[in-house]
Scaffold this motif. Structure first.
Motif: not given
Length: 329
Positions: A286-291, A24-28, A17-20
């Motif tokens: 949609v951004d995910l934690p950690p922010y 997400t952050k890398l894609m964003g 889940a942390e890698v996901m």
């Protein structure tokens, strides 16, 4: 042995889940940088030297606003970049609404709640306004987390921004005092202000009702015709599980519509609210934690570049909402 295997599988799922979240952050970040490369937002966006009318009413944070000239103007005034971040939007929405209301002029009086370390007291004072900036008593236990994260306005010095005005002008126009949004001091409720504002604050009062009550009672601080501008946290899901009690609550459409009706019954004039979420690709990211930046990732990611217009809060898709209300009377 079965319990051990279950525990190991649970740990693996958490790591995955942390890698996901990292993916997400890398894609964003990649999406945001592609948009910045077009020059319509970001560090290299062209400067805007005069305020630009936008006809603001109540609305949700949207990508198109980050790319709009009106927002770039207020970013330039406050010296931060027009990044795809909802806090940038909030800090620009408030002065734009005050300017469009004709209140950003010498002699007008502004009252800010839970100002923390905002630039807005200095910005308003730079335009000749008299400002009363308030925050919780630093000795209040509710202020501890805000102090720890440097988001508490513990003194007037916290608010001084030398790039906006000189110290003498600041000292002459800005007053700092303690005030609890849950119980607004009576002397502030005598209708002596032209502007009341708060930035992402009334969702921290413990419940939906407490936040709605604050907005309604804060109208007593305004002269007839004065303007209130507030931003807050908004839950894009109007049904199903929500976050309606606790340190941070998320308001839904029905809550803001009920608030508008409450304000109208009290004789005030809330501006119409636009609930459109926006049509940009970053409006749907949609951004995910950690922010904040996480130094433990195995690969470098500048999370400061990750779009943060929409975010997941306890499984709810949230964004920022802004309200504008004219005082009746």
């Amino acid at each position: 042995m079965a319990r051990v295997l279950d525990w190991l599988r649970g740990g693996r799922r958490r790591r995955e889940a942390e890698v996901m979240a990292w993916n997400t952050k890398l894609m964003g970040s990649t999406l945001a940088r592609a948009a910045y490369d077009q020059g319509i937002a970001g560090y290299d966006a062209p400067a805007v030297t005069e305020p630009v009318p936008a006809g603001l009413t109540g609305r949700l944070c949207r990508q198109e606003d980050i790319e709009a000239p009106w927002l770039r103007y207020w970013c330039g005034r406050q010296r931060f970049a027009p990044l795809y971040h909802r806090k940038v939007w909030e800090d620009c929405f408030v002065p734009q609404a005050v300017w469009e209301a004709g209140m950003l002029v010498p002699g007008k009086r502004a009252l800010g709640f839970a100002v923390g370390a905002e630039y807005l007291p200095s910005l308003f004072a730079a335009h000749g306004m008299e400002v009363v900036a308030t925050d919780l008593d630093p000795g209040d236990r509710r202020a501890r987390d805000w102090i720890r994260t440097a988001q508490h306005g513990s003194s007037r010095d916290t608010l001084f921004q030398p790039h906006l005005l000189d110290r003498d002008a600041f000292d002459a126009r800005v007053t700092h005092r303690v005030a609890d949004m849950s119980s607004i001091p009576a002397d502030l409720q005598r209708g002596g202000f032209d502007v009341v504002w708060s930035v992402c604050s009334f969702e921290h009062l413990g419940s939906i009702e407490a936040g709605l009550r604050f907005v309604t009672e804060a109208m007593r601080c305004l002269r007839p015709g004065g303007i209130a501008v507030h931003t807050t946290e908004f839950n894009l899901h109007d049904t199903g599980p929500g976050v309606e009690r606790g340190p941070t609550v998320l308001f839904r459409r029905r809550h803001l519509e009920a608030l508008a009706e409450r304000l109208r019954r009290a004789g005030h004039h809330p501006l119409p609210f636009d609930f459109a979420i926006g049509n940009g690709v970053l409006d749907r990211f949609v951004d995910l934690p950690p922010y904040a930046r996480n130094e433990e990732w195995p690969f470098p990611v500048d999370s400061g570049e990750t779009p943060h217009l929409k975010l997941s809060v306890r499984g709810c898709v949230s964004t920022s909402a802004a309200l504008i209300v004219r005082a009746g009377g």
